[in-house]
Design a protein around this motif. Sequence first.
Motif, PDB file in Angstrom:
ATOM      1  N   ASN A 198       0.593  -1.221   0.004  1.00 15.38           N
ATOM      2  CA  ASN A 198      -0.025  -0.043  -0.085  1.00 15.38           C
ATOM      3  C   ASN A 198       0.778   1.269   0.020  1.00 15.38           C
ATOM      4  OD1 ASN A 198      -2.368  -1.469   0.225  1.00 15.38           O
ATOM      5  ND2 ASN A 198      -2.500  -1.631   2.637  1.00 15.38           N
ATOM      6  N   TYR A 199       2.086   1.258   0.462  1.00 15.97           N
ATOM      7  CA  TYR A 199       2.740   2.331   0.548  1.00 15.97           C
ATOM      8  C   TYR A 199       3.926   2.569  -0.830  1.00 15.97           C
ATOM      9  CZ  TYR A 199       1.683   2.177   5.481  1.00 15.97           C
ATOM     10  OH  TYR A 199       0.967   2.504   6.499  1.00 15.97           O
ATOM     11  N   LYS A 200       3.887   1.454  -1.835  1.00 16.01           N
ATOM     12  CA  LYS A 200       4.640   1.512  -2.889  1.00 16.01           C
ATOM     13  C   LYS A 200       3.755   2.319  -3.960  1.00 16.01           C
ATOM     14  CE  LYS A 200       7.504  -1.788  -5.162  1.00 16.01           C
ATOM     15  NZ  LYS A 200       7.737  -3.339  -5.353  1.00 16.01           N
ATOM     16  N   THR A 201       3.598   3.773  -3.318  1.00 17.11           N
ATOM     17  CA  THR A 201       2.679   4.706  -4.212  1.00 17.11           C
ATOM     18  C   THR A 201       3.628   5.562  -4.818  1.00 17.11           C
ATOM     19  OG1 THR A 201       2.853   5.950  -2.428  1.00 17.11           O
ATOM     20  CG2 THR A 201       1.162   4.566  -2.751  1.00 17.11           C
ATOM     21  N   ASP A 202       3.279   6.212  -5.917  1.00 21.03           N
ATOM     22  CA  ASP A 202       4.029   7.310  -6.651  1.00 21.03           C
ATOM     23  C   ASP A 202       4.502   8.667  -5.707  1.00 21.03           C
ATOM     24  OD1 ASP A 202       4.001   6.194  -8.993  1.00 21.03           O
ATOM     25  OD2 ASP A 202       2.531   7.371 -10.010  1.00 21.03           O
ATOM     26  N   GLU A 203       3.754   8.638  -4.720  1.00 21.57           N
ATOM     27  CA  GLU A 203       3.921   9.854  -3.620  1.00 21.57           C
ATOM     28  C   GLU A 203       5.281   9.315  -2.661  1.00 21.57           C
ATOM     29  OE1 GLU A 203       1.248  10.657  -0.157  1.00 21.57           O
ATOM     30  OE2 GLU A 203       0.369  11.373  -1.689  1.00 21.57           O
TER      31      GLU A 203
ATOM     32  N   LEU B 299      10.187   4.822  -0.495  1.00 20.44           N
ATOM     33  CA  LEU B 299      10.401   5.147   0.877  1.00 20.44           C
ATOM     34  C   LEU B 299       9.220   5.628   1.748  1.00 20.44           C
ATOM     35  CD1 LEU B 299      12.621   5.450   3.200  1.00 20.44           C
ATOM     36  CD2 LEU B 299      12.843   7.775   2.613  1.00 20.44           C
ATOM     37  N   HIS B 300       8.830   4.948   2.686  1.00 20.05           N
ATOM     38  CA  HIS B 300       7.791   5.429   3.669  1.00 20.05           C
ATOM     39  C   HIS B 300       8.165   5.533   4.961  1.00 20.05           C
ATOM     40  CE1 HIS B 300       3.606   5.660   5.172  1.00 20.05           C
ATOM     41  NE2 HIS B 300       3.854   4.611   5.945  1.00 20.05           N
ATOM     42  N   ALA B 301       7.665   6.679   5.639  1.00 19.31           N
ATOM     43  CA  ALA B 301       7.965   6.991   7.068  1.00 19.31           C
ATOM     44  C   ALA B 301       6.749   7.170   7.897  1.00 19.31           C
ATOM     45  CB  ALA B 301       9.029   8.025   6.855  1.00 19.31           C
ATOM     46  N   GLU B 302       6.925   6.762   9.082  1.00 20.82           N
ATOM     47  CA  GLU B 302       5.608   6.817  10.096  1.00 20.82           C
ATOM     48  C   GLU B 302       6.574   7.063  11.395  1.00 20.82           C
ATOM     49  OE1 GLU B 302       2.604   3.825  10.467  1.00 20.82           O
ATOM     50  OE2 GLU B 302       3.898   2.694   9.000  1.00 20.82           O
ATOM     51  N   LEU B 303       5.602   7.862  12.171  1.00 21.94           N
ATOM     52  CA  LEU B 303       6.012   8.153  13.706  1.00 21.94           C
ATOM     53  C   LEU B 303       5.544   7.180  14.272  1.00 21.94           C
ATOM     54  CD1 LEU B 303       8.173  10.239  14.849  1.00 21.94           C
ATOM     55  CD2 LEU B 303       6.387  11.702  15.221  1.00 21.94           C
TER      56      LEU B 303
END
Lengths: 142, 407
Positions: free
Chosen positions: A41-46, A58-62
């Motif tokens: 789900n995080y492999k998005t263009d964003e 690259l996805h990041a969450e706190l």
Amino acid sequence: MNSIKETQQEIVEEFALFDEWMDKYEHIIELGKDLPLIDKNYKTDENLIKGCQSKVWLHAELKASKIIFTADSDAIITKGIVGLVIRVFSNHTPQEIIDADLFFIDQIGLQEHLSPTRSNGLLSMLKQIRMYAIAFSTKADA
Amino acid sequence: MNFINSDKIRKDFPILQRQVNGKPLIYFDNGATSQKPQQVIDVINRYYQHENSNIHRGIHTLSQEATNAYEKARTTVLQFINAKHNHEVIFTSGTTGSINLVASSFGKKHIHAGDEIIISTMEHHSNIVPWQMLCEEKKAILKVIPINDKGELLIDEFKKLLSPKTKLVAVTHVSNTLGTINPVKEIIKLAKTAGAFVLIDGAQAVPHTKVNVQELDCDFYAFSAHKMFGPTGVGILYGKEAILNELPPYQGGGDMIKTVTFEKTTYNELPHKFEAGTPNIVGGLGLAAAIDYMNNIGIANIEAYEHELLSYATEKIKKIEGVRIIGEAANKASVLSFLVDGTHPSDIGMIIDKLGIAIRTGHHCTEPLMNRFDIPGTARASFAFYNTKEEIDTFILALERALKMLL
């Protein structure tokens, strides 16, 4: 939990075992193959960092004041190195990441992968990690 | 019959004697840039050691000598492409510079709102973006000739795109990514029938094949010195005299003027009208030296030998499981683009680099073409006449080793 510095030292020691370039690459490729690095789900263009040669997501969450990074790449060697970078930076506070000194890539002889001519998205990924840390640190302050 | 003595030729190229990552260099990235023979390097050295001076403006002996040498280089280029007049040969900074010159000067004169420019799917970014910029500025329309799965232009589709609105057709002679040699003579003829001007991007063609601009009957032909064994930063725009004469200048500066007053400047004649400022003098001499070198070997010999290398490499690489060749046109220059199932081209490139082999990976500045094939990029080996079958054997072994690691 290792500090950012300790994890880097650990990786440097791991790579000290390899004299030959091919062995080093083989190890990185194995790391790349093993890692399920990112939720689909995080492999998005964003989240896409586009290099000329290969793509990096690259996805990041706190979570509990620490940044959890997940990432992926369509090229396996890049993915292996991305995995190492994640291992170093993930699960640390924004301030720890901002203060960190990145040395392991140089010490294991992979600095060429950070050169702009490689355009593999790694350099942009490192910048992006820092940007996330700065963004999350202001959020934590607020 | 093979007239290429590669042992002897290789001695002319100092860089081919060096090692990379502890292995003898195998240079298969000739599509990006070619290596330079000692004969070209000597001309460059000698110029700076003995001949350096500015041209077209000095009264002194050195300037006169440099001017003569530079103008002689122009004649060498004229003969190389069989232009009609010396002043049809414009020195530029390279193919990109040449195309931008035409986009600017031709665009100003001939392109208006609603006009159409036709390019093809396999163009290099440098033969796409200048036309896009021009179309945006002039509210003109860019049309694209499609290709088939082998990487050949669909000429019937091209015919359908042509109309009285077509002002310019700009296509590549040889594709840098696929190796396809396009039927430019036919394309030019069709375009002319429709009343359009034609520019041919010859960057990948001139190192491999004899070009005759009068026989082709193109209006513009652009190429770079560095892909044909000459120095970087210099190239050629050929243009037909009558057409060039009509166009406004590109850049303003010294050398391109006849008289200057603050009220009015009159422009110099061809070719100087398009050569503002001190040019890359040594580049021009280096290009002429590269042409002399190629002529000595014989361009027909080069073409035949490179074709042999391509056939040999294609046959060998096809035996590797999972290999997919991108670009299988019937008529191909020595470019071998490929993918291997389950691997990314950049991984292959990185590993075989460690074995001393230089290939190119990525989209090769042809992103729309990559989208057409729905691939992220390719690995590309491109051969020159100094490459050998033994090098291809080593490359195949290295590729097999890389695949063992990656798969």
